[in-house]
Design a protein around this motif. Structure first.
Motif, PDB file in Angstrom:
ATOM      1  N   LEU A 233      28.828 -25.051 -13.619  1.00 22.44           N
ATOM      2  CA  LEU A 233      28.648 -23.817 -14.384  1.00 22.44           C
ATOM      3  C   LEU A 233      29.546 -22.712 -13.859  1.00 22.44           C
ATOM      4  N   GLU A 234      29.635 -22.623 -12.534  1.00 24.18           N
ATOM      5  CA  GLU A 234      30.467 -21.594 -11.930  1.00 24.18           C
ATOM      6  C   GLU A 234      31.941 -21.810 -12.265  1.00 24.18           C
ATOM      7  N   GLU A 235      32.377 -23.052 -12.191  1.00 26.31           N
ATOM      8  CA  GLU A 235      33.779 -23.337 -12.476  1.00 26.31           C
ATOM      9  C   GLU A 235      34.114 -23.128 -13.950  1.00 26.31           C
ATOM     10  N   LEU A 236      33.203 -23.530 -14.825  1.00 24.88           N
ATOM     11  CA  LEU A 236      33.455 -23.414 -16.259  1.00 24.88           C
ATOM     12  C   LEU A 236      33.234 -22.004 -16.789  1.00 24.88           C
ATOM     13  N   GLY A 237      32.453 -21.222 -16.054  1.00 26.18           N
ATOM     14  CA  GLY A 237      32.134 -19.877 -16.515  1.00 26.18           C
ATOM     15  C   GLY A 237      31.197 -19.865 -17.706  1.00 26.18           C
ATOM     16  N   VAL A 238      30.275 -20.838 -17.740  1.00 29.89           N
ATOM     17  CA  VAL A 238      29.319 -20.912 -18.841  1.00 29.89           C
ATOM     18  C   VAL A 238      27.903 -20.835 -18.287  1.00 29.89           C
ATOM     19  N   GLU A 239      26.950 -20.689 -19.197  1.00 32.28           N
ATOM     20  CA  GLU A 239      25.551 -20.697 -18.811  1.00 32.28           C
ATOM     21  C   GLU A 239      24.960 -22.078 -19.063  1.00 32.28           C
ATOM     22  N   GLY A 240      23.865 -22.370 -18.374  1.00 34.40           N
ATOM     23  CA  GLY A 240      23.168 -23.631 -18.571  1.00 34.40           C
ATOM     24  C   GLY A 240      21.678 -23.415 -18.470  1.00 34.40           C
ATOM     25  N   ILE A 241      20.944 -24.446 -18.764  1.00 30.50           N
ATOM     26  CA  ILE A 241      19.477 -24.400 -18.650  1.00 30.50           C
ATOM     27  C   ILE A 241      19.050 -25.483 -17.669  1.00 30.50           C
ATOM     28  N   GLU A 242      18.234 -25.103 -16.703  1.00 30.56           N
ATOM     29  CA  GLU A 242      17.711 -26.039 -15.717  1.00 30.56           C
ATOM     30  C   GLU A 242      16.192 -26.013 -15.805  1.00 30.56           C
ATOM     31  N   MET A 243      15.618 -27.102 -16.290  1.00 30.81           N
ATOM     32  CA  MET A 243      14.184 -27.139 -16.551  1.00 30.81           C
ATOM     33  C   MET A 243      13.496 -28.079 -15.586  1.00 30.81           C
ATOM     34  N   GLU A 244      12.503 -27.541 -14.896  1.00 33.26           N
ATOM     35  CA  GLU A 244      11.775 -28.304 -13.887  1.00 33.26           C
ATOM     36  C   GLU A 244      10.527 -28.931 -14.491  1.00 33.26           C
ATOM     37  N   SER A 245      10.330 -30.198 -14.208  1.00 34.49           N
ATOM     38  CA  SER A 245       9.125 -30.903 -14.650  1.00 34.49           C
ATOM     39  C   SER A 245       8.118 -30.945 -13.509  1.00 34.49           C
ATOM     40  N   ASN A 246       6.869 -30.627 -13.814  1.00 31.42           N
ATOM     41  CA  ASN A 246       5.820 -30.645 -12.794  1.00 31.42           C
ATOM     42  C   ASN A 246       5.122 -31.994 -12.707  1.00 31.42           C
ATOM     43  N   ASN A 247       5.129 -32.744 -13.811  1.00 28.17           N
ATOM     44  CA  ASN A 247       4.549 -34.077 -13.823  1.00 28.17           C
ATOM     45  C   ASN A 247       5.138 -34.851 -14.991  1.00 28.17           C
ATOM     46  N   ALA A 248       4.768 -36.125 -15.095  1.00 27.38           N
ATOM     47  CA  ALA A 248       5.361 -36.995 -16.112  1.00 27.38           C
ATOM     48  C   ALA A 248       5.065 -36.523 -17.523  1.00 27.38           C
ATOM     49  N   ASN A 249       3.963 -35.827 -17.718  1.00 26.80           N
ATOM     50  CA  ASN A 249       3.620 -35.346 -19.057  1.00 26.80           C
ATOM     51  C   ASN A 249       4.575 -34.269 -19.548  1.00 26.80           C
ATOM     52  N   ASP A 250       5.397 -33.720 -18.640  1.00 29.29           N
ATOM     53  CA  ASP A 250       6.345 -32.667 -19.023  1.00 29.29           C
ATOM     54  C   ASP A 250       7.648 -33.211 -19.600  1.00 29.29           C
ATOM     55  N   TYR A 251       7.936 -34.483 -19.367  1.00 24.16           N
ATOM     56  CA  TYR A 251       9.275 -34.982 -19.680  1.00 24.16           C
ATOM     57  C   TYR A 251       9.639 -34.826 -21.153  1.00 24.16           C
ATOM     58  N   ALA A 252       8.833 -35.405 -22.030  1.00 25.82           N
ATOM     59  CA  ALA A 252       9.156 -35.352 -23.459  1.00 25.82           C
ATOM     60  C   ALA A 252       9.144 -33.920 -23.998  1.00 25.82           C
ATOM     61  N   PRO A 253       8.113 -33.113 -23.702  1.00 29.72           N
ATOM     62  CA  PRO A 253       8.133 -31.724 -24.186  1.00 29.72           C
ATOM     63  C   PRO A 253       9.313 -30.918 -23.643  1.00 29.72           C
ATOM     64  N   ASN A 254       9.672 -31.130 -22.382  1.00 31.73           N
ATOM     65  CA  ASN A 254      10.805 -30.404 -21.811  1.00 31.73           C
ATOM     66  C   ASN A 254      12.115 -30.787 -22.495  1.00 31.73           C
ATOM     67  N   LEU A 255      12.272 -32.063 -22.801  1.00 32.22           N
ATOM     68  CA  LEU A 255      13.465 -32.488 -23.532  1.00 32.22           C
ATOM     69  C   LEU A 255      13.489 -31.886 -24.938  1.00 32.22           C
ATOM     70  N   GLU A 256      12.349 -31.827 -25.590  1.00 31.50           N
ATOM     71  CA  GLU A 256      12.282 -31.194 -26.909  1.00 31.50           C
ATOM     72  C   GLU A 256      12.677 -29.723 -26.825  1.00 31.50           C
ATOM     73  N   THR A 257      12.249 -29.063 -25.759  1.00 30.97           N
ATOM     74  CA  THR A 257      12.616 -27.659 -25.575  1.00 30.97           C
ATOM     75  C   THR A 257      14.119 -27.507 -25.393  1.00 30.97           C
ATOM     76  N   LEU A 258      14.718 -28.382 -24.594  1.00 24.19           N
ATOM     77  CA  LEU A 258      16.159 -28.307 -24.376  1.00 24.19           C
ATOM     78  C   LEU A 258      16.933 -28.529 -25.675  1.00 24.19           C
ATOM     79  N   VAL A 259      16.469 -29.440 -26.485  1.00 28.35           N
ATOM     80  CA  VAL A 259      17.110 -29.665 -27.789  1.00 28.35           C
ATOM     81  C   VAL A 259      16.990 -28.417 -28.658  1.00 28.35           C
TER      82      VAL A 259
END
Length: 384
Positions: A86-112
């Motif tokens: 991100l620093e080299e490209l000069g762009v923004e990104g999203i970093e999403m932390e999962s607290n447990n396995a139930n977060d995986y699918a919803p977090n991916l939906e959010t990123l989309v």
């Protein structure tokens, strides 16, 4: 709803840590050159940054597994790689932390829904959710760490827009097992141990390499070092069932300490913390092997009990894949990290280097060259 932007990263969770650059330490450690991700097993080259103009809409995103960003292991390493890109490209990104396995699918939906154009999933446990998301969104580029995203086990990645970033850590763990055996033989204990977090290939591949390295030491030195906690022939051993630094992990470590081992390899991100706590309480002269990152550097309070770490260049793999996606050069050819392309390595021994049995460093260097040359084969059924 989006939270305020910070240092070029759009934070969607509270527990995102600051970036720490990876440093290569010691003659056996990963070199500072970039790792070429264009295909399997190619030697490292300096990518020189993105090869083309970056699309103004390029939005790279990263999702952790339940270990979280502050695991001082594979999640943190992946985050550091994206932060550097991100620093080299000069762009923004999203970093999403999962607290447990139930977060995986919803977090991916959010990123989309946030408009991510490149999504990297950290770890085997996200494979099913990543495949589902990739199939539903063929216009988005995906990558996954430590897995081929082959959930139906037919030998093919299950979505045509996923790039696997995998590592043959058995090769580096072979060196770690040899070093552990040399240390334990010198002490007269002749017992080493290992246990894993999740019972998955990316964990078992470390344990395979570790045992095979011990066996190599015994063969070369007419030694009698025993391995507790894992049997590569039966693929049976000790596991916590997850990657949390909890009482289960501590009990697994204690069980191996009770069998008299004086070198211990916990495989699975934060579980090394539980192993370290058990070692501290034992008051025995027991040393730890780290995995993924150089634990003596990432967690300096434990440097006095970390003999060496078995490294995976996850940060470099994420960095290179992100630059490729940004410049339009993204491809889905699997990247396999090896000793030859410096995707895996053994760290420096730091303060223990002068305490190693005489000749051990030379023996490890020779073994590494033999593996790279193909004269020694590290035969793990869990290798990618």
């Amino acid at each position: 709803m989006r939270t305020p932007r910070h240092r070029g990263v759009l934070l969607l969770e509270d527990s995102v840590i600051s970036t720490t650059k990876r440093t290569a330490l010691g003659g056996l450690a990963i070199a500072g050159t970039a790792i070429l991700l264009a295909g399997c097993g190619q030697a490292p080259e300096d990518t020189g940054g993105a090869s083309g103009d970056v699309d103004s809409d390029f939005l790279p995103c990263l999702i952790s597994d339940e270990g979280g960003w502050n695991d001082r292991s594979f999640n943190q390493s992946a985050k550091e790689g994206l932060d550097r890109a991100l620093e080299e490209l000069g762009v923004e990104g999203i970093e999403m932390e999962s607290n447990n396995a139930n977060d995986y699918a919803p977090n991916l939906e959010t990123l989309v829904s946030e408009g991510c154009s490149f999504i990297i999933s950290v770890g085997f446990n996200l494979a099913a959710a990543t495949v589902e998301s990739a199939l539903a969104n063929p216009e988005i580029d995906y990558a996954i760490i430590d897995d081929y995203a082959d959930t139906d086990f037919d030998g093919e990645t299950d979505a045509p827009n996923i790039k696997p970033l995998v590592f043959n850590t058995a090769e580096a763990a072979y060196l770690g097992g040899y070093a552990a055996a040399a240390w334990s033989a010198e002490s007269g204990v002749n017992k080493v141990g290992t246990f894993g977090g999740g019972e998955i290939p990316s964990v078992k591949v470390f344990m395979d390499g570790f045992q095979l390295g011990v066996e190599k030491f015994n063969e070369d030195k007419d030694g009698s070092v025993e391995v507790f906690g894992w049997n590569t022939e039966t693929q049976q051993g000790s596991f916590t069932g997850g990657f949390a630094a909890n009482d289960v992990a501590r009990q697994q470590a204690q069980g191996l300490l009770d069998q008299g081992v004086d070198v211990l390899l916990p495989v699975g991100g934060p579980i090394y913390m539980s192993a370290a706590a058990a070692i501290r309480d034992s008051d025995d002269d027991v040393l730890l092997l780290g995995v993924d990152s150089d634990i003596a550097v990432k967690d300096p309070e434990l440097a006095d009990i970390v003999l060496v770490s078995i490294l995976k260049a996850i940060d470099q793999a994420v960095y290179d894949a992100t630059l490729s996606a940004a410049s339009g050069d993204f491809d889905v050819e699997p990247y396999v990290g090896t000793l030859a392309n410096e995707g895996v390595a053994l760290s420096s021994f730091h303060d223990f280097e002068d305490q190693l049995p005489e000749g051990t460093l030379d023996e490890l260097a020779a073994l590494q060259e033999a593996i790279i040359a193909g004269d020694v084969t590290v035969d793990s059924p869990n290798s990618p």
